[in-house]
Design a protein around this motif. Sequence first.
Motif, PDB file in Angstrom:
ATOM      1  N   THR A 332      30.134 -47.175   7.292  1.00  0.00           N
ATOM      2  CA  THR A 332      31.579 -47.403   7.205  1.00  0.00           C
ATOM      3  C   THR A 332      32.164 -47.717   8.577  1.00  0.00           C
ATOM      4  OG1 THR A 332      31.795 -45.948   5.276  1.00  0.00           O
ATOM      5  CG2 THR A 332      33.789 -46.370   6.560  1.00  0.00           C
ATOM      6  N   PHE A 333      31.830 -46.904   9.585  1.00  0.00           N
ATOM      7  CA  PHE A 333      32.310 -47.171  10.946  1.00  0.00           C
ATOM      8  C   PHE A 333      31.850 -48.548  11.431  1.00  0.00           C
ATOM      9  CE2 PHE A 333      32.866 -42.463  11.557  1.00  0.00           C
ATOM     10  CZ  PHE A 333      34.192 -42.517  11.972  1.00  0.00           C
ATOM     11  N   ALA A 334      30.600 -48.876  11.159  1.00  0.00           N
ATOM     12  CA  ALA A 334      30.056 -50.159  11.621  1.00  0.00           C
ATOM     13  C   ALA A 334      30.783 -51.331  10.970  1.00  0.00           C
ATOM     14  CB  ALA A 334      28.561 -50.225  11.323  1.00  0.00           C
ATOM     15  N   LEU A 335      31.009 -51.248   9.659  1.00  0.00           N
ATOM     16  CA  LEU A 335      31.655 -52.353   8.957  1.00  0.00           C
ATOM     17  C   LEU A 335      33.119 -52.498   9.359  1.00  0.00           C
ATOM     18  CD1 LEU A 335      30.119 -51.976   5.380  1.00  0.00           C
ATOM     19  CD2 LEU A 335      29.515 -53.626   7.152  1.00  0.00           C
ATOM     20  N   VAL A 336      33.813 -51.376   9.547  1.00  0.00           N
ATOM     21  CA  VAL A 336      35.205 -51.441  10.010  1.00  0.00           C
ATOM     22  C   VAL A 336      35.258 -52.047  11.415  1.00  0.00           C
ATOM     23  CG1 VAL A 336      37.209 -50.058  10.692  1.00  0.00           C
ATOM     24  CG2 VAL A 336      36.030 -49.567   8.542  1.00  0.00           C
ATOM     25  N   GLY A 337      34.291 -51.688  12.255  1.00  0.00           N
ATOM     26  CA  GLY A 337      34.224 -52.272  13.592  1.00  0.00           C
ATOM     27  C   GLY A 337      33.995 -53.773  13.549  1.00  0.00           C
TER      28      GLY A 337
END
Length: 414
Positions: A332-337
């Motif tokens: 989730t953090f990676a995709l939002v980034g």
Amino acid sequence: VATASLSAMVVNLYKNIVGATVLSLAAGTAAFSDSPGAVVPASVVTLAVAAACAYSFTLIARSCELTGTDTFRGAWVKTLGAKSAWIISAANTLMAGAGCLQYVVVLTDAGTSLAAAAGAPPLLASRSVVLLSIMGLVLLPLSFLESCKQLQYTSAFGIAGVLYYIAAMVLRFAQGAYAPGGALHRAIAPALRPSFGATGGSFWSPKALVLVSMLNTAYVCHYNAPKFYRELEARSIPRFAVLACLGFGLSGLLYVVGLSASFLTFGGHSAGFIFNNYAASDTLFVIARVMVSFVMLCTYPLLFVAFRDGASELLPKEGQGQGPQLSRSRLTFALVGVLAACALAIKDVSVIVSVPGALIGSAIVYVFPNLVFLRATRGARGRGLERALCRGLVALGALFASLGTGSSLGLFGA
């Protein structure tokens, strides 16, 4: 499986199709011409693509019937093999990701205009600050929602929002509010004021494929075709065809109205996000920006879940080092980034709409359904004409994907 009447399913399909992409269609028209007459071929193409999408939408249900499956992926596996089924997952994941990115950019543009209208200091109203604030304070928490059930009742408000801002576009066009001498003409920057006949252009330019690519994005909902077929009361292929024709036809008519009103207001200066053309002080569009922002905030988690789950399915499964919750959080953090980085780099939402529409939308609308249907009907008698049509649509999809991508990226002249 719970079923619904034909009329109820038409409304559901209409809600599934119609969205914020209509706000980019004027820019798609301006890509090939700034003549007021350009709305005629643009409207014809809008309805023609709606018809092609309705046909391919129906083909998916027919393919499921022929193969005895209840998902398009299942029909693909039965006809084209399991080894290539990842292509369907990848296409749907990339379209979901492009949809999330479109939402981020539209929310940023709307937020920037609202901040300016509220009198925020220039630094706080800057695009980068608004973008990072929205991502960090709003979209990141929404990306971690475990359940989206509480958001399912916002779809009716979403349709009301779309109808409101299209009505506002029609009203401002009818009033001539942004035309030279109009009440709001000088309230916007010269680069956003109406421009007609300055550069000319023709529908026969390759740039017309920018609009076609946008429309592929605007209509794509084909991954839900089996679900709509399963839930249709007294289901049959003829009834499903009626559902597809009504759903896509009504959506096409709405797109024609929105495209025509906005393009005939601003012409060649139509922005990729048409709300950027309307003055920050225009009360009708202050309300419209608030409405579209609210709807997008409510529907973003649904789209992000599809994006994250699709990405998770495609990623190689490695080891047992981390529990599923940590892995989900990191993803989730990676995709939002990734979304934030792309939104910082890409400011024109029309590019986000048209490039995926050309590359992926063409495949989902014209190539995949027809390939599966061709394989499912191989050797069948009495289908020669339709099979020839399907082959033609596959070739058309390949042409749209190649030339449409080039046009969307500005590789061809006007």
